[in-house]
Design a protein around this motif. Structure first.
Motif, PDB file in Angstrom:
ATOM      1  N   ILE A  82       4.467 -18.493  -8.032  1.00 31.92           N
ATOM      2  CA  ILE A  82       3.089 -18.212  -7.612  1.00 31.92           C
ATOM      3  C   ILE A  82       3.075 -18.141  -6.091  1.00 31.92           C
ATOM      4  N   ARG A  83       2.475 -17.069  -5.565  1.00 27.58           N
ATOM      5  CA  ARG A  83       2.571 -16.824  -4.130  1.00 27.58           C
ATOM      6  C   ARG A  83       1.211 -16.535  -3.498  1.00 27.58           C
ATOM      7  N   THR A  84       1.162 -16.718  -2.216  1.00 24.88           N
ATOM      8  CA  THR A  84       0.043 -16.201  -1.433  1.00 24.88           C
ATOM      9  C   THR A  84       0.574 -14.978  -0.707  1.00 24.88           C
ATOM     10  N   THR A  85      -0.106 -13.843  -0.884  1.00 28.02           N
ATOM     11  CA  THR A  85       0.352 -12.631  -0.208  1.00 28.02           C
ATOM     12  C   THR A  85      -0.565 -12.335   0.975  1.00 28.02           C
ATOM     13  N   ILE A  86       0.078 -12.177   2.128  1.00 24.68           N
ATOM     14  CA  ILE A  86      -0.644 -11.893   3.368  1.00 24.68           C
ATOM     15  C   ILE A  86      -0.453 -10.411   3.673  1.00 24.68           C
ATOM     16  N   PHE A  87      -1.537  -9.678   3.759  1.00 29.85           N
ATOM     17  CA  PHE A  87      -1.461  -8.235   4.002  1.00 29.85           C
ATOM     18  C   PHE A  87      -1.709  -7.951   5.484  1.00 29.85           C
ATOM     19  N   LEU A  88      -0.662  -7.457   6.147  1.00 33.75           N
ATOM     20  CA  LEU A  88      -0.758  -7.133   7.574  1.00 33.75           C
ATOM     21  C   LEU A  88      -1.165  -5.669   7.726  1.00 33.75           C
ATOM     22  N   LYS A  89      -2.086  -5.464   8.654  1.00 33.95           N
ATOM     23  CA  LYS A  89      -2.666  -4.126   8.774  1.00 33.95           C
ATOM     24  C   LYS A  89      -1.800  -3.211   9.644  1.00 33.95           C
ATOM     25  N   GLY A  90      -1.747  -1.934   9.243  1.00 30.48           N
ATOM     26  CA  GLY A  90      -1.024  -0.920  10.011  1.00 30.48           C
ATOM     27  C   GLY A  90       0.238  -0.473   9.315  1.00 30.48           C
ATOM     28  N   CYS A  91       0.425   0.850   9.246  1.00 31.89           N
ATOM     29  CA  CYS A  91       1.648   1.406   8.657  1.00 31.89           C
ATOM     30  C   CYS A  91       1.951   2.730   9.334  1.00 31.89           C
ATOM     31  N   SER A  92       3.253   2.997   9.565  1.00 28.18           N
ATOM     32  CA  SER A  92       3.631   4.261  10.206  1.00 28.18           C
ATOM     33  C   SER A  92       3.767   5.384   9.194  1.00 28.18           C
ATOM     34  N   LEU A  93       3.769   5.011   7.914  1.00 24.88           N
ATOM     35  CA  LEU A  93       3.899   6.035   6.882  1.00 24.88           C
ATOM     36  C   LEU A  93       2.510   6.441   6.391  1.00 24.88           C
ATOM     37  N   ASP A  94       2.472   7.540   5.669  1.00 24.79           N
ATOM     38  CA  ASP A  94       1.202   8.015   5.119  1.00 24.79           C
ATOM     39  C   ASP A  94       1.491   8.542   3.710  1.00 24.79           C
ATOM     40  N   CYS A  95       1.888   7.627   2.832  1.00 25.11           N
ATOM     41  CA  CYS A  95       2.292   8.031   1.481  1.00 25.11           C
ATOM     42  C   CYS A  95       1.092   8.565   0.699  1.00 25.11           C
ATOM     43  N   TRP A  96       1.321   9.639  -0.009  1.00 31.02           N
ATOM     44  CA  TRP A  96       0.233  10.266  -0.773  1.00 31.02           C
ATOM     45  C   TRP A  96      -0.397   9.283  -1.765  1.00 31.02           C
ATOM     46  N   TRP A  97       0.427   8.377  -2.281  1.00 31.08           N
ATOM     47  CA  TRP A  97      -0.010   7.522  -3.385  1.00 31.08           C
ATOM     48  C   TRP A  97      -0.430   6.123  -2.922  1.00 31.08           C
ATOM     49  N   CYS A  98      -0.550   5.910  -1.607  1.00 29.03           N
ATOM     50  CA  CYS A  98      -0.765   4.549  -1.089  1.00 29.03           C
ATOM     51  C   CYS A  98      -1.913   3.846  -1.827  1.00 29.03           C
ATOM     52  N   HIS A  99      -1.633   2.645  -2.304  1.00 34.09           N
ATOM     53  CA  HIS A  99      -2.651   1.871  -3.026  1.00 34.09           C
ATOM     54  C   HIS A  99      -3.493   1.005  -2.088  1.00 34.09           C
ATOM     55  N   ASN A 100      -3.084   0.946  -0.825  1.00 35.03           N
ATOM     56  CA  ASN A 100      -3.828   0.141   0.151  1.00 35.03           C
ATOM     57  C   ASN A 100      -4.211   0.995   1.353  1.00 35.03           C
ATOM     58  N   PRO A 101      -5.048   2.023   1.136  1.00 32.56           N
ATOM     59  CA  PRO A 101      -5.376   2.911   2.264  1.00 32.56           C
ATOM     60  C   PRO A 101      -6.065   2.174   3.407  1.00 32.56           C
ATOM     61  N   GLU A 102      -6.717   1.051   3.080  1.00 31.14           N
ATOM     62  CA  GLU A 102      -7.386   0.273   4.136  1.00 31.14           C
ATOM     63  C   GLU A 102      -6.370  -0.474   5.003  1.00 31.14           C
ATOM     64  N   GLY A 103      -5.091  -0.426   4.592  1.00 29.42           N
ATOM     65  CA  GLY A 103      -4.055  -1.107   5.368  1.00 29.42           C
ATOM     66  C   GLY A 103      -3.298  -0.179   6.295  1.00 29.42           C
ATOM     67  N   LYS A 104      -3.609   1.113   6.260  1.00 28.53           N
ATOM     68  CA  LYS A 104      -2.809   2.060   7.056  1.00 28.53           C
ATOM     69  C   LYS A 104      -3.112   1.975   8.557  1.00 28.53           C
TER      70      LYS A 104
END
Ligand code: SF4
Length: 262
Positions: A21-43
């Motif tokens: 069981i984990r806590t997942t920390i989502f850091l904002k910003g990505c250099s990629l722009d994958c068509w299928w990204c499930h976290n568009p608010e993280g780009k």
């Protein structure tokens, strides 16, 4: 080391982002722009706003906030009992967590001091010296491998895969355990040619025994709408259970243990 980072989500009791069981920390910003990204608010690296969920009157909610290492650690510490009992810990995801490398390093150091198990989920798209430094501090790396053909990779993610493949080669020679995560995207990553190239490449590394298949889903559609973004996958259907089984067998034929969903 940087003492604060931009976080867009902290997910508690995550069971698909590494062991236990984990806590997942989502850091904002990505250099990629994958068509299928499930976290568009993280780009986008900076905090932004999106339309609030189920809000007909157009209310907005903030996405992403600056948090100090101490603030994030105090969130993480609330769940230490679950990590201890389940063999879990903390996973850093995104976006691309390596894009905030100084903050990530400070977080890893703080987790080490508290003996908290750490996982990073990365696209592998980072300068190699940053990649090595972080991999040497982490307990497990989940490495996303999408497309072996560079032209396809550029077309569907916006960047070349050269740096990614180089970093995966580097990772295979480090002592840090790692799995591959393969996004199963109908018509894009699921061709025989791509699946076989991924399987061959990974087998030759000699360091990976497990591949997690992450089938495309439509759960993020609402987020694209609320962000005012156009999803490039709007007309695509998720893979059927039969299609997922076929790809699973293809990887198993190469000797990998395969988990659906990670
Ligand atoms: S690498 Fe991951 S976070 Fe970045 S755009 Fe692709 S799917 Fe989204």
């Amino acid at each position: 080391m940087m003492n604060s980072g931009i976080i867009f989500k902290i997910k508690k009791y995550a069971i698909h982002d590494g062991p236990g069981i984990r806590t997942t920390i989502f850091l904002k910003g990505c250099s990629l722009d994958c068509w299928w990204c499930h976290n568009p608010e993280g780009k986008m690296p900076k905090p932004q706003v999106m339309k609030a969920d189920h809000s007909p009157d157009g209310k907005q909610q903030a996405v992403g906030k600056k948090m100090s290492v101490e603030e994030v650690i105090s969130e993480i510490e609330k769940d230490i009992i679950f990590y201890d009992e389940s063999g879990g810990g903390v996973t850093f995801s995104g976006g691309e967590p390596l894009l905030q490398a100084p903050f990530l390093l400070a977080m890893l150091k703080a987790c080490q001091e508290k003996q908290i198990h750490t996982v990073v989920d990365t696209s592998g798209y980072a300068p190699d010296e940053v990649f090595i430094e972080i991999c040497n501090m982490i307990d497990v790396v989940l490495f996303d491998l999408k497309l072996m053909d560079d032209e396809m990779h550029r077309r569907y993610t916006g960047v070349s895969n050269k740096k990614i493949l180089k970093n995966l080669n580097i990772l295979s020679k480090l002592r840090t355990p790692h799995h591959i995560r393969f996004p199963l995207i109908p018509g894009i990553t699921d061709t025989d040619e791509n699946v076989l190239s991924v399987a061959k490449f990974v087998r030759e590394l000699g360091s990976v025994s497990r591949i997690d298949i992450l089938p495309m889903h439509r759960i993020a559609d609402g987020k694209y709408r609320r962000l005012g973004m156009q999803s490039k996958m709007a007309n695509k259907q998720p893979p059927s259970p039969d299609e997922i089984t076929t790809i699973k067998r293809q990887f198993e034929d190469f000797g990998f243990s395969v988990i659906i969903g990670g």
